[in-house]
Design a protein around this motif. Structure first.
Motif, PDB file in Angstrom:
ATOM      1  N   TYR A  88      59.214  26.005  38.121  1.00 40.27           N
ATOM      2  CA  TYR A  88      59.030  26.475  39.487  1.00 40.27           C
ATOM      3  C   TYR A  88      57.616  26.171  39.976  1.00 40.27           C
ATOM      4  O   TYR A  88      57.418  25.730  41.114  1.00 40.27           O
ATOM      5  N   GLY A  89      56.617  26.404  39.137  1.00 43.66           N
ATOM      6  CA  GLY A  89      55.240  26.131  39.539  1.00 43.66           C
ATOM      7  C   GLY A  89      55.036  24.699  39.976  1.00 43.66           C
ATOM      8  O   GLY A  89      54.319  24.418  40.950  1.00 43.66           O
ATOM      9  N   LYS A  90      55.695  23.772  39.283  1.00 44.34           N
ATOM     10  CA  LYS A  90      55.551  22.351  39.623  1.00 44.34           C
ATOM     11  C   LYS A  90      56.196  22.039  40.978  1.00 44.34           C
ATOM     12  O   LYS A  90      55.586  21.364  41.821  1.00 44.34           O
ATOM     13  N   VAL A  91      57.417  22.516  41.207  1.00 42.33           N
ATOM     14  CA  VAL A  91      58.078  22.209  42.477  1.00 42.33           C
ATOM     15  C   VAL A  91      57.395  22.940  43.627  1.00 42.33           C
ATOM     16  O   VAL A  91      57.289  22.411  44.749  1.00 42.33           O
ATOM     17  N   ALA A  92      56.890  24.141  43.383  1.00 41.24           N
ATOM     18  CA  ALA A  92      56.180  24.882  44.428  1.00 41.24           C
ATOM     19  C   ALA A  92      54.884  24.166  44.801  1.00 41.24           C
ATOM     20  O   ALA A  92      54.527  24.071  45.989  1.00 41.24           O
ATOM     21  N   ALA A  93      54.177  23.627  43.805  1.00 39.17           N
ATOM     22  CA  ALA A  93      52.939  22.897  44.090  1.00 39.17           C
ATOM     23  C   ALA A  93      53.219  21.627  44.883  1.00 39.17           C
ATOM     24  O   ALA A  93      52.502  21.301  45.844  1.00 39.17           O
ATOM     25  N   ARG A  94      54.269  20.897  44.482  1.00 34.89           N
ATOM     26  CA  ARG A  94      54.620  19.672  45.221  1.00 34.89           C
ATOM     27  C   ARG A  94      54.980  19.994  46.666  1.00 34.89           C
ATOM     28  O   ARG A  94      54.573  19.289  47.598  1.00 34.89           O
ATOM     29  N   THR A  95      55.760  21.054  46.833  1.00 35.64           N
ATOM     30  CA  THR A  95      56.198  21.426  48.177  1.00 35.64           C
ATOM     31  C   THR A  95      55.016  21.898  49.015  1.00 35.64           C
ATOM     32  O   THR A  95      54.886  21.533  50.193  1.00 35.64           O
ATOM     33  N   ALA A  96      54.146  22.689  48.423  1.00 33.70           N
ATOM     34  CA  ALA A  96      52.971  23.169  49.151  1.00 33.70           C
ATOM     35  C   ALA A  96      52.098  22.017  49.613  1.00 33.70           C
ATOM     36  O   ALA A  96      51.640  21.984  50.768  1.00 33.70           O
TER      37      ALA A  96
END
Length: 503
Positions: free
Chosen positions: A188-196
């Motif tokens: 989740y941290g990875k996809v949240a960072a990419r999206t942010a």
């Protein structure tokens, strides 16, 4: 009679109270949208189908920002379903709440309703079954004035000006195994960072909320926050907290002390965020968006209300319609005290939810709308708590609880607005049997007078407001409150919440 002493001094500020602390939450769930805020056939409905009696109650509640469209609902939501001609919109199965979503009320309609109630929009994006590209598309549709395919689509759908959404939630409760698209903290941290990063490339002015734990009692709590923030710290502004409380097994004493748990929850998340800050050597501070909080009888939902069956997908079913008691309202008011006591780090909060679904406002199709007991602590705190939250010196007797150990019988917070000198004191008495005399030293406030006094209590702590008795419970003036020689004195009845306004 037990007694307590409080000292109020405006020099001891916790922090400025941000209006977003008095936010709400609307989810496509049960009768929240349909038969709640939206009922075209209702006698009070306006030209857009929204109940004006509900609009007036939401305005009275004083909600500043509303999180939308979920909640668990958002993890299966296709935002494109909610725009365009209503007659062309898809009917979808909502797996989160085992219901049918008609999409009759979508982004444009809800934004129109927000304008009527005077609230801003906090948008949640689907990072459960969708991802970065869909989130960027929604931001482009919402915030770019013109000149692109998606902005033109918004204009063609009847909205010339952008929605200008400033706060965006990166998914919902992604730590929860019940969530569609549930991920571990690393993923989740990875996809949240990419999206942010993608969202900020499009609109650098927005604020972003990353998912924290859905409860302080999750097995991954703490470690989830650390790992997720390790990935996203430079790209987000807030991390979310979610907490719900209920009386369990008749343990009223522990239930009345629920705010002790909220205090610890906030302080633990702050400590974890500051740990990541130190490890990264960052000058940036991550704040908290407590964007789901309330009293919710979750065990009752799983035992009675839960909808099941492959051929059973109702539209706007009656689920999660908790009817709140005096005790629930006292706990609720105490949770608001906790949020104010952490105003330096709680930048935003969303009461979950607003209408019919675990809500301060109830409606009957074709009939009235009324205030639940929890309506009053929110509306009065939202109106009276202005300026700075103050650090108090509180001396109070304690009592022993099964769940939280030794706990003060009185909890309190005060606020002060330097602009006009207005102050307020909010107090709860957790004792189930005794009134408590409280003396508040207000000498540091100067020459002030008591402007308002409100106490919510009842001889029956389980008294409720219902369709048959919609005004059974309401705050009453506290005639014991008086000021003499730089001291405010007041008697708090057992199981009570009190608000005092000074000026």
């Amino acid at each position: 009679m037990p007694s307590a002493h409080v000292t109020v001094d405006p020099h001891f500020s916790i922090g400025a109270i941000r209006r977003r602390l008095f936010g709400g939450f609307v989810e496509h769930l049960g009768r929240h949208i349909y038969d709640g805020i939206y009922e075209p056939g209702h006698p009070s409905a306006d030209a857009d189908g929204f109940r004006t009696d509900v609009i007036e109650l939401v305005k009275e509640l004083g909600v500043s920002m509303i999180r939308y469209p979920g909640g668990n609902f958002v993890s299966g939501f296709r935002w494109e379903d909610s725009v365009g001609p209503v007659e062309d919109r898809a009917r979808r199965l909502d797996l989160a709440w085992h219901s049918t979503e008609t999409n009759e009320v979508g982004l444009h309609e809800f934004s129109s309703w927000l304008e009527k109630v005077g609230s801003d929009l906090m948008m949640a994006v689907n990072l459960g079954t969708r991802g970065t590209l869909e989130a960027i598309d929604l931001l482009e549709y919402s915030n770019i004035p013109s000149g692109t395919t998606l902005s033109q689509r918004r204009i063609d759908n009847g909205r010339e000006e952008p929605f200008d959404v400033k706060v965006w939630c990166l998914g919902n409760e992604m730590d929860g195994p019940w969530q569609l698209g549930h991920r571990n903290a690393e993923d989740y941290g990875k996809v949240a960072a990419r999206t942010a990063k993608g969202l900020r490339q499009l609109d650098p002015s927005i604020e972003l909320v990353v998912c924290g734990s859905s409860s302080a009692h999750m097995p991954t709590f703490g470690e989830w926050e650390r790992v997720v923030l390790n990935h996203t710290y430079d790209d987000v502004d807030m991390i979310s907290c979610h907490a719900y409380y209920e009386e369990r097994e008749g343990d009223l004493d522990s239930f009345l002390a629920s705010a002790v748990d909220m205090d610890k929850f906030i302080e633990t998340v702050v400590a974890t965020a500051d740990h990541v800050k130190a490890v990264k050597g960052s000058d940036k501070q991550i704040d908290i968006s407590f964007d789901e909080w309330n009293v919710w009888y979750i065990e009752r939902y799983h035992g009675v209300d839960k909808i099941e069956g492959i051929d059973n997908w109702p539209v706007a079913p009656r689920i999660l319609e908790d009817v709140y008691s005096v005790a629930d309202a006292v706990v609720f008011g105490n949770l608001m005290i906790s949020l104010l006591k952490h105003a330096d780090r709680v930048a935003s909060a969303s009461l979950a939810q607003l209408v019919n679904v675990i809500a301060p406002i109830m409606t009957e199709p074709g009939g009235p709308a009324w205030r639940q007991t929890t309506f009053y602590p929110f509306s009065l705190t939202s109106r009276l708590a202005r300026g700075d939250a103050l650090q108090l010196k509180l001396d109070a007797p304690t009592y022993r609880t099964k769940q939280y150990g030794e706990v003060p019988l009185v909890d309190a917070v005060a606020t002060h607005d330097p602009a006009d000198g207005a102050s307020a004191v909010f107090l709860v008495n957790r004792s189930t049997s005794e009134s408590i005399d409280v003396t508040v030293d207000i000498s540091a406030l100067g020459d002030v007078a008591l402007q308002e006094s409100h106490t919510l209590t009842d001889s029956d702590v389980y008294a409720k407001n219902t369709l048959d008795e919609p005004t059974r419970v309401a705050p009453q003036p506290n005639d014991t409150a008086r000021i003499s020689e730089n001291a405010l004195t007041v008697t708090l009845p057992p199981v009570s919440w009190t608000a005092l306004a000074l000026g």
